[in-house]
Design an enzyme around this catalytic site. Structure first.
Site, PDB file in Angstrom:
ATOM      1  N   SER A  22      -0.980  -6.398   3.142  1.00 23.15           N
ATOM      2  CA  SER A  22      -1.905  -5.153   3.218  1.00 23.15           C
ATOM      3  C   SER A  22      -3.303  -5.475   3.557  1.00 23.15           C
ATOM      4  O   SER A  22      -3.585  -6.425   4.425  1.00 23.15           O
ATOM      5  CB  SER A  22      -1.769  -4.689   1.755  1.00 23.15           C
ATOM      6  N   ASN A  23      -4.163  -4.713   3.235  1.00 21.49           N
ATOM      7  CA  ASN A  23      -5.588  -4.811   3.812  1.00 21.49           C
ATOM      8  C   ASN A  23      -6.677  -4.072   2.678  1.00 21.49           C
ATOM      9  O   ASN A  23      -6.223  -3.542   1.737  1.00 21.49           O
ATOM     10  CB  ASN A  23      -5.716  -4.339   5.178  1.00 21.49           C
ATOM     11  N   ARG A  24      -7.618  -4.221   2.866  1.00 20.28           N
ATOM     12  CA  ARG A  24      -8.572  -4.028   2.062  1.00 20.28           C
ATOM     13  C   ARG A  24      -9.181  -2.567   2.111  1.00 20.28           C
ATOM     14  O   ARG A  24     -10.276  -2.250   1.209  1.00 20.28           O
ATOM     15  CB  ARG A  24      -9.870  -5.028   2.354  1.00 20.28           C
TER      16      ARG A  24
END
Ligand code: CTP
Length: 219
Positions: A22-24
């Site tokens: 995923s990402n932030r």
């Protein structure tokens, strides 16, 4: 009443039952846009990846996890939209193979093969999608960049056939990803370049939406 479609948050790309890529992205910018659009009397559909914030009142929330689910929902709703704003941070790659049982460790290193996901925004106006969009649709993207902000944003504006792009410098710690604040530059295909100084994401959302409505109404 005009229909606006907003995407927000990250996507999660499953590796096995307990792991994902995923990402932030926090979803805050997209949720702020949804709140402001709702207040401005739009009929708002918010397609959101997994985030920790509650949806604004009065919007239709569609929850998704992966880029594939996001693609499917965007295609479902895009044909009704007068404005589409893609603020979601969608994965560009997903694991090629998903295992149904947990991957067990071994002594050596491991390789994870990734394959490309669809560029959802990039394909909306290209011939590769059969989605029939409204002729007067205003298509807006976000560019998340760590360098060459304006150049890269302009490239995305052209490549994805957008009306507007919001250039977002995600290397900063006082604004952008996860922050409650942001500082962005809006660029239009007609050549407008509007710098919006550091302020709350809600104020930024208001300014973005006002510009889009005002500038597009000038025609
Ligand atoms: N986007 C999309 N589908 C993807 C990736 C991105 O629709 N698979 C959209 C985003 O929602 C955003 C815009 O495209 O509005 C630009 O996303 P960004 O992550 O900045 O750029 P990419 O196109 O992914 O290019 P790169 O990662 O090489 O910067």
């Amino acid at each position: 009443m005009k229909n606006i479609l907003i995407t927000a948050g990250p996507t999660r790309e499953r590796i096995d039952p307990v792991r994902f890529i995923s990402n932030r992205s926090s979803g805050k910018m997209g949720y702020a846009l949804a709140k402001i659009a709702q207040k401005a009397d739009f009929n708002v559909t918010l397609i959101s990846g997994p985030v920790a914030i509650p949806p604004p009142e009065g919007v239709t929330l569609v929850k998704v996890e992966s880029a594939t689910e996001m693609e499917c929902e965007v295609r479902n709703f895009a044909k009704f939209a007068d404005i589409i704003i893609m603020a979601a941070a969608i994965a560009d790659y997903r694991p090629k193979f998903i295992t149904n049982s947990k991957i067990k460790k071994t002594d050596g290193n491991m390789m994870l093969e990734l394959e490309r996901t669809t560029d959802i925004l990039g394909e909306l106006r290209s011939s590769q999608t059969e989605v029939k969009l409204k002729d007067e649709l205003i298509l807006v993207g976000f560019a998340a960049e760590t360098e060459d902000l304006i150049k890269n944003a302009k490239d995305k504006l052209n490549k994805k056939h957008l009306d507007w792009i919001v250039a977002n410098d995600i290397s900063r710690t006082d604004a952008g990803f996860q922050s409650d604040h942001n500082e962005v530059t809006m660029i239009s295909k007609k050549g407008d370049l509007i710098e919006i100084p550091l302020q709350s994401k809600e104020k930024i959302a208001e300014i973005i939406l006002n510009y889009i409505i005002q500038k597009e109404g000038e025609e």
